[in-house]
Scaffold this active site. Structure first.
Site, mmCIF file in Angstrom:
data_model
loop_
_atom_site.group_PDB
_atom_site.id
_atom_site.type_symbol
_atom_site.label_atom_id
_atom_site.label_comp_id
_atom_site.label_asym_id
_atom_site.label_seq_id
_atom_site.Cartn_x
_atom_site.Cartn_y
_atom_site.Cartn_z
ATOM 1 N N ASP A 1 -14.561 7.213 9.889
ATOM 2 C CA ASP A 1 -14.076 7.026 8.519
ATOM 3 C C ASP A 1 -14.350 5.615 8.008
ATOM 4 O O ASP A 1 -13.514 5.010 7.353
ATOM 5 C CB ASP A 1 -12.579 7.342 8.449
ATOM 6 C CG ASP A 1 -12.094 7.630 7.025
ATOM 7 O OD1 ASP A 1 -12.928 8.053 6.199
ATOM 8 O OD2 ASP A 1 -10.906 7.433 6.749
ATOM 9 N N GLY B 1 0.837 -1.189 0.000
ATOM 10 C CA GLY B 1 0.000 0.000 0.000
ATOM 11 C C GLY B 1 0.867 1.232 0.000
ATOM 12 O O GLY B 1 2.061 1.171 0.309
ATOM 13 N N LYS B 2 0.276 2.348 -0.371
ATOM 14 C CA LYS B 2 1.049 3.576 -0.426
ATOM 15 C C LYS B 2 0.121 4.748 -0.196
ATOM 16 O O LYS B 2 -1.018 4.748 -0.643
ATOM 17 C CB LYS B 2 1.735 3.713 -1.792
ATOM 18 C CG LYS B 2 2.702 4.877 -1.904
ATOM 19 C CD LYS B 2 3.391 4.856 -3.256
ATOM 20 C CE LYS B 2 4.395 5.990 -3.373
ATOM 21 N NZ LYS B 2 5.086 5.989 -4.699
ATOM 22 N N GLY B 3 0.620 5.765 0.516
ATOM 23 C CA GLY B 3 -0.206 6.925 0.799
ATOM 24 C C GLY B 3 0.599 8.189 0.820
ATOM 25 O O GLY B 3 1.728 8.242 0.337
ATOM 26 N N SER B 4 0.035 9.208 1.413
ATOM 27 C CA SER B 4 0.658 10.527 1.393
ATOM 28 C C SER B 4 1.047 10.946 2.796
ATOM 29 O O SER B 4 0.725 10.282 3.781
ATOM 30 C CB SER B 4 -0.311 11.550 0.801
ATOM 31 O OG SER B 4 -1.519 11.551 1.535
ATOM 32 N N LYS C 1 -15.420 2.936 5.619
ATOM 33 C CA LYS C 1 -15.571 2.799 4.176
ATOM 34 C C LYS C 1 -14.901 1.498 3.779
ATOM 35 O O LYS C 1 -14.066 0.961 4.506
ATOM 36 C CB LYS C 1 -14.942 3.987 3.447
ATOM 37 C CG LYS C 1 -13.464 4.203 3.752
ATOM 38 C CD LYS C 1 -12.941 5.450 3.062
ATOM 39 C CE LYS C 1 -11.472 5.691 3.394
ATOM 40 N NZ LYS C 1 -10.946 6.899 2.732
ATOM 41 N N ASN D 1 -11.146 0.825 4.245
ATOM 42 C CA ASN D 1 -10.599 0.691 5.599
ATOM 43 C C ASN D 1 -11.046 -0.589 6.294
ATOM 44 O O ASN D 1 -10.796 -0.768 7.482
ATOM 45 C CB ASN D 1 -10.999 1.889 6.460
ATOM 46 C CG ASN D 1 -10.270 3.157 6.062
ATOM 47 O OD1 ASN D 1 -9.270 3.100 5.347
ATOM 48 N ND2 ASN D 1 -10.759 4.297 6.520
ATOM 49 N N GLY E 1 0.850 12.920 6.238
ATOM 50 C CA GLY E 1 -0.298 13.306 7.051
ATOM 51 C C GLY E 1 0.078 14.310 8.111
ATOM 52 O O GLY E 1 1.225 14.715 8.258
#
Length: 377
Positions: free
Chosen positions: A170, A81-84, A172, A175, A86
């Site tokens: 959150d 996984g990869k994200g930004s 969804k 998640n 925060g």
């Protein structure tokens, strides 16, 4: 399989919008993946065996142990996984929630947290059955019994958080993970809010557009009942393939959330329609779960076949069991991530200068890992 090592790198998450917002997590080495004893898997390779001591001695020892954990203690196999980047506040909220949810069967647990000069790390339960989002994309929708099973496990997790005065905020499909046995695991606690008892209120505008409760969208004070709206949107999507008020035009979708009648598709049971109408009630005072929280859902006919005690004990067989060959099987994880090379920056083996104290109190070792079995050789 729970118990393998996964990493959240960089400064973790801000607002999430899809699976691509899930931060970088890394599985431990192939040698470790072949071991099924989860405590041995999570044992630091250089740490000698310690006998169980008095509680006070153990706690004081942990303080020194946390500062010794570093990226080079682990090996990295796959990007899953990869994200930004925060906000710092979300990082500490995530850590705090993880500490409180360690023992719940449907919440991802924390094993270690530590920091270097450039990064913060979470070592979490590794869950490789795939996101609910992944399975919904592949299958379109679920039969009612399968949707009821997932919704019931989510409800138990949310009810547990509410009992600790925590609102998730959150919920969804991105998640919601499935473990290798097919049980639900909620993850990503960066938008949780602590200290909100049932009946308490919040004001912060946050969440993912499709799943926002109307009171949040309007900027009104809100309470833990926002999570039951969120469960209603996810249940609707599991049954019918899309969130209940979805539109590709965001302004129209917001208008739908606030004013459009709920369109329950034909073919669903009366109990399912009733539950969706109760959870997706715009009047918070009338929303199912708004008064007695989880108990109201447990009494609903849609969950009439659920033995809640057995469900919490993971004694109920999941309706779908992922076909994974072992803990290193990443076949249910999007290849857009797993085919990427592991960034050298995450390991920091060659970085000089040691650890950082920029986030006091961030470092943590789960006592279970400290006191558990023999070291990995």
């Amino acid at each position: 399989m729970r118990g393998l090592i996964s990493f959240f790198a960089d400064l973790l998450k801000g607002k999430k919008v899809a699976f691509s917002d899930f931060l970088q997590k890394y599985v431990s080495s192939q040698q470790l993946c072949q071991r099924l004893d989860t405590q041995k898997i999570l044992r630091r390779q250089s740490r000698p065996r310690r006998e169980k001591k008095e509680r006070g001695t153990v706690v004081s020892s942990l303080n020194s142990e946390t500062s010794q954990i570093k990226p080079s203690d682990f090996d990295y196999l796959k990007v899953i996984g990869k994200g930004s980047f925060g906000k710092q506040r979300h990082v500490m909220v995530e850590r705090s929630i993880l500490l409180k949810g360690l023992q719940h069967p449907f919440l991802v647990g924390l094993h270690f947290s530590f920091q270097t000069r450039k990064m913060l790390y979470f070592v979490l339960d590794y869950v490789n059955g795939g996101e609910l989002f992944y399975h919904l994309q592949r299958e379109g929708s679920f039969p009612e019994p399968r949707a009821a099973f997932y919704a019931a496990e989510m409800a138990l997790a949310l009810g547990y958080l509410h009992s600790l005065d925590i609102v998730y905020r959150d919920l969804k499909p991105e998640n919601i993970l499935l473990d290798s046995e097919g049980h639900v695991m909620l993850t990503d606690f960066g938008l949780c809010k602590e200290g909100v008892a049932t009946g308490g209120i919040m004001h912060t505008f946050c969440g993912t557009p499709e799943y926002l409760a109307p009171e949040v969208l309007q900027g009104h004070p809100y309470n833990p009942a926002v999570d039951w709206w969120g469960l209603g949107t996810v249940l609707f999507e599991m049954l019918y393939g899309l969130p209940p008020f979805y539109s590709c035009r965001k302004a129209e979708m917001f208008e739908n959330i606030l004013h459009a009648p709920l369109q329950v598709h034909s073919g669903g049971s009366q109990a399912a329609c009733s539950l969706l109408e109760g959870l997706l009630e715009r009047d918070v005072s009338k929303r199912l779960g708004g008064s007695r929280d989880l108990v109201e859902l447990q009494e609903h006919p849609f969950f009439g076949s659920i033995n809640w005690e057995d469900l919490l004990a993971r004694k109920v067989r999941p309706p779908f069991i992922p076909k994974v060959t072992g803990p290193c099987d990443v076949s249910y994880i999007d290849p857009v991530f797993t085919l990427q090379p592991v960034p050298a920056s995450v390991n920091e083996r060659c970085q000089a200068g040691g650890t950082s104290g920029a986030f006091p109190g961030f470092s943590f070792v789960n006592p279970v890992e400290y006191l558990a079995a023999e070291p990995v050789s």
